[in-house]
Design a protein around this motif. Structure first.
Motif, mmCIF file in Angstrom:
data_model
loop_
_atom_site.group_PDB
_atom_site.id
_atom_site.type_symbol
_atom_site.label_atom_id
_atom_site.label_comp_id
_atom_site.label_asym_id
_atom_site.label_seq_id
_atom_site.Cartn_x
_atom_site.Cartn_y
_atom_site.Cartn_z
ATOM 1 N N LYS A 5 73.682 22.644 -69.325
ATOM 2 C CA LYS A 5 72.760 22.099 -68.334
ATOM 3 C C LYS A 5 73.368 20.885 -67.635
ATOM 4 O O LYS A 5 73.113 20.663 -66.439
ATOM 5 N N LEU A 6 74.159 20.116 -68.347
ATOM 6 C CA LEU A 6 74.876 18.991 -67.734
ATOM 7 C C LEU A 6 75.767 19.505 -66.608
ATOM 8 O O LEU A 6 75.760 18.962 -65.496
ATOM 9 N N TYR A 7 76.526 20.567 -66.894
ATOM 10 C CA TYR A 7 77.425 21.092 -65.863
ATOM 11 C C TYR A 7 76.640 21.558 -64.639
ATOM 12 O O TYR A 7 76.969 21.205 -63.497
ATOM 13 N N TYR A 8 75.610 22.349 -64.864
ATOM 14 C CA TYR A 8 74.890 22.913 -63.724
ATOM 15 C C TYR A 8 74.063 21.868 -62.973
ATOM 16 O O TYR A 8 73.791 22.027 -61.781
ATOM 17 N N THR A 9 73.690 20.803 -63.653
ATOM 18 C CA THR A 9 73.029 19.704 -62.954
ATOM 19 C C THR A 9 74.029 18.982 -62.053
ATOM 20 O O THR A 9 73.743 18.703 -60.886
ATOM 21 N N LEU A 10 75.220 18.696 -62.590
ATOM 22 C CA LEU A 10 76.265 18.074 -61.766
ATOM 23 C C LEU A 10 76.631 18.969 -60.588
ATOM 24 O O LEU A 10 76.815 18.493 -59.466
ATOM 25 N N GLU A 11 76.715 20.269 -60.832
ATOM 26 C CA GLU A 11 77.034 21.202 -59.751
ATOM 27 C C GLU A 11 75.953 21.161 -58.667
ATOM 28 O O GLU A 11 76.251 21.133 -57.467
ATOM 29 N N THR A 41 66.683 16.960 -61.693
ATOM 30 C CA THR A 41 67.506 18.149 -61.403
ATOM 31 C C THR A 41 67.766 18.933 -62.682
ATOM 32 O O THR A 41 67.708 20.173 -62.694
ATOM 33 N N TYR A 42 68.042 18.232 -63.742
ATOM 34 C CA TYR A 42 68.329 18.824 -65.058
ATOM 35 C C TYR A 42 67.175 19.710 -65.523
ATOM 36 O O TYR A 42 67.393 20.777 -66.133
ATOM 37 N N ARG A 43 65.952 19.283 -65.215
ATOM 38 C CA ARG A 43 64.756 19.999 -65.656
ATOM 39 C C ARG A 43 64.188 20.942 -64.581
ATOM 40 O O ARG A 43 63.095 21.470 -64.748
ATOM 41 N N SER A 44 64.953 21.163 -63.519
ATOM 42 C CA SER A 44 64.454 21.940 -62.389
ATOM 43 C C SER A 44 64.586 23.443 -62.613
ATOM 44 O O SER A 44 65.356 23.914 -63.452
ATOM 45 N N LYS A 76 70.427 28.864 -62.770
ATOM 46 C CA LYS A 76 71.884 28.917 -62.909
ATOM 47 C C LYS A 76 72.286 29.220 -64.353
ATOM 48 O O LYS A 76 73.258 29.944 -64.594
ATOM 49 N N VAL A 77 71.543 28.685 -65.289
ATOM 50 C CA VAL A 77 71.804 28.965 -66.703
ATOM 51 C C VAL A 77 71.589 30.447 -66.999
ATOM 52 O O VAL A 77 72.401 31.090 -67.678
ATOM 53 N N ARG A 78 70.502 30.995 -66.470
ATOM 54 C CA ARG A 78 70.235 32.425 -66.678
ATOM 55 C C ARG A 78 71.315 33.282 -66.022
ATOM 56 O O ARG A 78 71.757 34.286 -66.597
ATOM 57 N N ARG A 79 71.732 32.901 -64.839
ATOM 58 C CA ARG A 79 72.748 33.676 -64.124
ATOM 59 C C ARG A 79 74.077 33.648 -64.882
ATOM 60 O O ARG A 79 74.815 34.640 -64.905
ATOM 61 N N ALA A 80 74.406 32.521 -65.512
ATOM 62 C CA ALA A 80 75.641 32.432 -66.297
ATOM 63 C C ALA A 80 75.631 33.458 -67.418
ATOM 64 O O ALA A 80 76.646 34.110 -67.690
#
Length: 222
Positions: free
Chosen positions: A96-102, A148-151, A157-161
């Protein structure tokens, strides 16, 4: 006598095969693997290159500077993307850190910093609060990051990964997919070239395999 001759012939063939194995002229099924089902790309005339990785992965950490330099060298030849793989609930905050930064447009800027924090400073990014505290100390708006982290966007994005892991047949990492068709990795390069007896050599040689695959894909797009 015949058995000895056959054994000698087999040994000679094996030696010859090993001798011609080369990251600069890689072979499908050896230095790289073709995906059973090619995946769609949206990179136009450029070649899509996706790294499947995880922040916590030590091999991803050591490969990152080399891969980053390779991406920079490729320039406009490629469209480079990263997919942070899912693993378990304990490591979920890192994904989630990565996808929030992205989502905030900060992933590339903070890639090296996050890896350094985890692998050199031994930061514990297995809790949300630890992640929030770290980003605040590194100059990122904490509340904006948390929102953003909780959005829903980051959750998507996590599901898509996870779906991409299945579609691209990802079983280990770091692993690179070129043009939605071919997998390459230091592991594959090392298995195909036994003289590459250190991880550093395998990683360096993998960039040669990637050069070959990008050139191959680009030639086919003309």
């Amino acid at each position: 006598m015949l058995k000895k001759i056959l054994f000698a012939a087999c040994a000679t063939l094996a030696f010859t095969a090993a001798a011609v194995a080369s990251p600069a002229a890689p072979k499908e099924g050896a230095e790289y693997q073709a995906l059973p089902t090619p995946q769609p790309t949206d990179s136009g005339k450029k070649v899509e290159v996706i790294e499947f990785f995880a922040y916590w992965c030590p091999h991803c950490n050591t490969f990152d500077p080399l891969l980053t330099a390779w991406v920079k060298k490729q320039g406009d030849n490629i469209v480079f993307k990263r997919v942070h793989v899912p693993y378990n609930e304990r490591m979920a905050p890192q994904q989630k850190l990565y996808y929030t930064l992205e989502s905030m447009g900060l992933a590339d800027q903070f890639q090296g910093k996050v890896l350094h924090a985890l692998h050199e400073e031994r930061q514990d990014f297995t809790r949300d609060e630890a992640v929030f505290d770290w980003v605040a100390k590194n100059g990122i708006d904490k509340q904006k990051f948390i929102d953003t982290y909780r959005s829903f966007g980051v959750a998507g994005k996590v599901r898509r990964a996870g779906a991409m892991m299945d579609a691209y047949k990802i079983e280990y990492w770091p692993l690179i997919v070129v043009d939605g068709r071919w997998q390459a990795s230091p592991s594959l390069t090392g298995q195909a070239n036994k003289d590459l007896d250190t991880e550093a050599k395998q990683q360096q040689a993998t960039t040669q395999v990637l050069d070959y695959l990008v050139a191959k894909a680009k030639a086919e797009k003309k």
